[in-house]
Design an enzyme around this catalytic site. Structure first.
Site, mmCIF file in Angstrom:
data_model
loop_
_atom_site.group_PDB
_atom_site.id
_atom_site.type_symbol
_atom_site.label_atom_id
_atom_site.label_comp_id
_atom_site.label_asym_id
_atom_site.label_seq_id
_atom_site.Cartn_x
_atom_site.Cartn_y
_atom_site.Cartn_z
ATOM 1 N N ASP A 1 -25.770 -4.162 -1.639
ATOM 2 C CA ASP A 1 -24.223 -4.679 -1.589
ATOM 3 C C ASP A 1 -24.542 -6.195 -1.293
ATOM 4 O O ASP A 1 -25.644 -6.376 -0.585
ATOM 5 C CB ASP A 1 -23.517 -3.739 -0.768
ATOM 6 N N ASP B 1 -21.475 -8.579 0.255
ATOM 7 C CA ASP B 1 -20.731 -9.039 1.348
ATOM 8 C C ASP B 1 -20.959 -7.889 2.264
ATOM 9 O O ASP B 1 -20.555 -6.970 2.087
ATOM 10 C CB ASP B 1 -19.057 -9.074 0.829
ATOM 11 N N TYR C 1 -12.514 -12.208 1.356
ATOM 12 C CA TYR C 1 -12.971 -12.790 -0.005
ATOM 13 C C TYR C 1 -13.587 -14.184 0.263
ATOM 14 O O TYR C 1 -12.968 -15.032 1.000
ATOM 15 C CB TYR C 1 -11.707 -13.086 -0.973
ATOM 16 N N ASN D 1 -18.867 -5.451 -5.951
ATOM 17 C CA ASN D 1 -17.605 -5.369 -6.562
ATOM 18 C C ASN D 1 -17.033 -6.777 -6.169
ATOM 19 O O ASN D 1 -17.028 -7.248 -5.073
ATOM 20 C CB ASN D 1 -16.636 -4.284 -5.954
ATOM 21 N N GLN D 2 -16.443 -7.490 -7.147
ATOM 22 C CA GLN D 2 -15.870 -8.745 -7.080
ATOM 23 C C GLN D 2 -14.577 -8.945 -7.457
ATOM 24 O O GLN D 2 -13.997 -9.605 -8.486
ATOM 25 C CB GLN D 2 -16.598 -10.142 -7.447
ATOM 26 N N CYS E 1 -19.183 -6.274 -10.652
ATOM 27 C CA CYS E 1 -18.106 -5.834 -11.564
ATOM 28 C C CYS E 1 -16.949 -6.678 -11.101
ATOM 29 O O CYS E 1 -16.227 -6.994 -9.850
ATOM 30 C CB CYS E 1 -17.516 -4.229 -10.816
ATOM 31 N N HIS F 1 -13.560 -6.132 -12.314
ATOM 32 C CA HIS F 1 -12.433 -5.555 -12.719
ATOM 33 C C HIS F 1 -11.605 -4.910 -11.542
ATOM 34 O O HIS F 1 -12.102 -4.968 -10.409
ATOM 35 C CB HIS F 1 -12.875 -4.605 -13.687
ATOM 36 N N CYS G 1 -12.315 0.886 -14.794
ATOM 37 C CA CYS G 1 -13.848 0.461 -15.337
ATOM 38 C C CYS G 1 -14.744 1.598 -14.755
ATOM 39 O O CYS G 1 -14.372 2.562 -14.063
ATOM 40 C CB CYS G 1 -14.320 -0.925 -15.217
ATOM 41 N N CYS H 1 -17.503 0.700 -13.772
ATOM 42 C CA CYS H 1 -18.654 -0.016 -12.756
ATOM 43 C C CYS H 1 -18.375 -0.476 -11.528
ATOM 44 O O CYS H 1 -19.093 -1.087 -10.605
ATOM 45 C CB CYS H 1 -19.362 -1.467 -13.706
ATOM 46 N N LYS I 1 -17.762 -0.035 -8.078
ATOM 47 C CA LYS I 1 -18.346 0.887 -6.744
ATOM 48 C C LYS I 1 -16.935 1.534 -6.346
ATOM 49 O O LYS I 1 -16.057 1.133 -6.111
ATOM 50 C CB LYS I 1 -19.386 0.322 -5.882
#
Length: 207
Positions: free
Chosen positions: A21, A23, A32, A64-65, A102, A104, A117, A119, A121
């Site tokens: 992972d 962050d 963020y 994940n973003q 990702c 989304h 999606c 993708c 997590k």
């Protein structure tokens, strides 16, 4: 689906990898990262990743973003942050072998990111993409993160899972973990401790 690549003797040449992972595992958890000044590697991360590099285990970042989907920052900043991550790791003699993102979220501002999606997590799409592209053996791999979503993602593909107590990890371990069906295979104080456990485990397999 094509068969895994194999050696002349018929033995699969797929190899294990370490999925990290971002962050809270590699860099400080900031919520963020909406400005490059908010990106800071956690202590010891460069050394830990360098040890994996030297051992020959591929290191892949899976992240994940949703801040991109939510419009908190542009794609250009995400690219800048990842370039800075690679630069800071290189200064410590370390590198990552792949980066899977990702972008989304079902409530994204931009339509192109607004979807449910496979993708994001704890869904497994990023790991499966990496495995297909890089001939990786997911059940022999490791997934390291500070959230239960990382652990559920890893467990779903049969990987060995490690919770680090950096980032959200300590709080998740205390307040989220006791109610979860999925539990980590190992709990590590930080990435350095996680990597030591991984290398010990791999050496024991070979012994």
């Amino acid at each position: 689906m094509s068969a895994p690549p194999s050696s002349p003797g018929g033995v699969s040449t797929r190899q294990p990898a370490v999925f990290l992972d971002r962050d809270g595992t590699i860099n400080e958890q900031m919520g963020y990262i909406n400005h490059i000044s908010r990106f800071h590697l956690l202590p010891g991360v460069g050394q830990a990743i360098r040890r994996l590099n030297e051992y020959g285990l591929p290191v892949l970042v899976v992240t994940n973003q949703s801040g991109l989907a939510r419009g908190y920052f542009p794609e250009s900043l995400l690219d800048e942050v990842h370039a800075e991550m690679r630069r800071q790791l290189a200064l410590q003699g370390a590198h990552i072998d792949g980066l899977y993102i990702c972008p989304h979220h079902p409530e994204a501002k931009e339509e192109r990111f607004r979807l449910t999606c496979t993708c994001r997590k704890p869904r497994t799409g990023l790991l499966e993409q990496a495995a297909a592209e890089r001939h990786l053996d997911l059940p022999r791999s490791y997934v390291v993160g500070d959230r239960w979503s990382d652990l559920r993602c890893g467990a779903a593909v049969g990987a060995t899972t490690i919770l680090v107590l950096t980032g959200y990890g300590r709080g998740d371990a205390q307040y989220i973990g006791p109610t979860q069906t999925v539990q980590p295979d190992f709990v590590a104080e930080d990435l350095q401790t996680a990597v030591q456990w991984i290398l010990d485990r791999e050496n024991n397999k070979q012994g």
